[in-house]
Enzyme design. Structure first.
Site, short mmCIF file in Angstrom:
data_model
loop_
_atom_site.label_atom_id
_atom_site.label_comp_id
_atom_site.label_asym_id
_atom_site.label_seq_id
_atom_site.Cartn_x
_atom_site.Cartn_y
_atom_site.Cartn_z
N GLU A 102 0.82 -1.22 0.00
CA GLU A 102 0.00 0.00 0.00
C GLU A 102 0.85 1.27 0.00
O GLU A 102 0.39 2.32 -0.44
CB GLU A 102 -0.93 0.00 1.23
CG GLU A 102 -1.99 -1.10 1.21
CD GLU A 102 -3.07 -0.88 0.14
OE1 GLU A 102 -3.31 0.27 -0.23
OE2 GLU A 102 -3.63 -1.88 -0.32
N GLU A 124 -1.66 9.27 -0.20
CA GLU A 124 -1.88 8.95 -1.62
C GLU A 124 -1.44 10.11 -2.49
O GLU A 124 -1.74 11.26 -2.19
CB GLU A 124 -3.37 8.65 -1.82
CG GLU A 124 -3.74 8.25 -3.23
CD GLU A 124 -5.24 7.92 -3.35
OE1 GLU A 124 -5.92 7.84 -2.31
OE2 GLU A 124 -5.70 7.76 -4.49
#
Ligand SMILES: *[C@@H]1O[C@H](CO)[C@@H](O)[C@H](O)[C@H]1NC(C)=O
Ligand SMILES: *[C@@H]1O[C@H](CO)[C@@H](O)[C@H](O)[C@H]1NC(C)=O
Ligand SMILES: *[C@@H]1O[C@H](CO)[C@@H](O)[C@H](O)[C@H]1NC(C)=O
Length: 278
Positions: A102, A124
């Site tokens: 991730e 992100e």
């Protein structure tokens, strides 16, 4: 905080301490003096796993520390604290592998290989939306806030920030930024996601410790226990039911490297190529 000092405690007493500890600790108790996980993963092993997390090229440089990881695990005593020593090591390896994918900064020809670059990111990059499911009335979005991926598991969506914040005692809907500026809470959100069953999905924890009981629908969808099913829980809608997916392969690559470092086998069903998503 007990950390690398645990190496001076004989193995049997670690096992007994951990077992006793688990039996009387209520669910999600705050700050404990002793973590079972620190007896399984030393600071040295943690640093050998995350070889480049503090590399200058990594935006999360110096954010994710061993101490904040161990402190977060104290709120989840069943994590890495259930089952045989091999099962505990495998669960921790699987968790660290999934959070590594991730947050990966690795690439095929990266120094030390593609799987030495976990925990490189905390936020992100270029989110495509604010990840607000406006239809969800239980966890209403706060105006102007963005629920894009943050922290080790890249927690996303208001319907995850809301309940994670409630369980961990921070305001996930109004202050989602907390997940990328508080390292302990960041790790706790990843552990919360890992430990919490969100029906119809099982928890990642129950899958990795062998407590998953497939329903008829699960059996028809090939959702058999294994690391691939954990991938299905995390991102099956995008990654499962398709052969040779690059993202799935990256998750598996991390797990193989970490399982070897923990001296444990990976177990069967590593991918989810033939599983339907939930
Ligand atoms: C961290 O997040 C909190 C909650 O949104 C915010 O109040 C605080 O200003 C942030 N701190 C930093 C250093 O970004
Ligand atoms: C289950 O897996 C087999 C291959 O092992 C595949 O042929 C079948 O299509 C899969 N079923 C579903 C529902 O994906
Ligand atoms: C794995 O095995 C090696 C070699 O025997 C040992 O040095 C290391 O401490 C073991 N690691 C774990 C996590 O058990």
């Amino acid at each position: 905080m007990a950390s690398s000092s645990s190496s001076s405690i004989p193995l049997l007493s670690i096992f007994l301490l951990c077992s006793a500890f688990i039996s009387f600790v209520p669910k999600e108790t705050e700050a404990r003096a002793y973590s079972c996980v620190s007896s399984i993963i030393s600071e040295k092993l943690f640093n050998d796993i995350f070889l480049h997390k503090d590399n200058n090229a990594c935006p999360a440089k110096q954010f994710y520390t061993y101490d904040s990881f161990i402190q977060a695990t104290n709120s989840f005593p069943k994590f890495g604290g259930t089952g045989s020593p091999a099962i505990r090591r495998r669960e921790i390896a699987a968790f660290l592998a999934q959070i590594s994918h991730e947050t990966t900064g690795g690439w095929a020809t990266a120094p030390d290989g593609p799987y030495a670059w976990g925990l490189c990111f905390k936020e992100e990059i270029s989110p495509q939306s604010n990840y607000c499911d406006a239809g969800n009335k239980d966890w209403p979005c706060s105006p102007g806030k963005s629920y894009h991926g943050r922290g080790p598991i890249q927690l996303s969506w208001n319907y995850n920030y809301g309940p994670a914040g409630k369980a961990l005692k921070f305001d996930g809907l109004n202050n989602p930024e907390t997940v990328s500026n508080n390292s302990v809470i960041a790790f706790k959100t990843a552990l919360w996601f890992w430990m919490t069953e969100q029906l119809p999905k099982p928890s990642c924890h129950n899958v990795m410790i062998g407590r998953y009981k497939p329903t008829q629908a699960d059996i028809a969808a090939n959702r058999t226990a294994g690391y691939g099913l954990v991938t299905n829980i995390i991102n099956g809608g995008l990654e499962c039911g398709r052969p040779d997916d690059n993202r799935v392969n990256d998750r598996v690559g991390y797990f193989k490297r970490y399982a070897a470092l923990f001296n444990v086998s990976t177990g069967p069903n590593l991918d989810c190529a033939y599983q339907k998503s939930f």
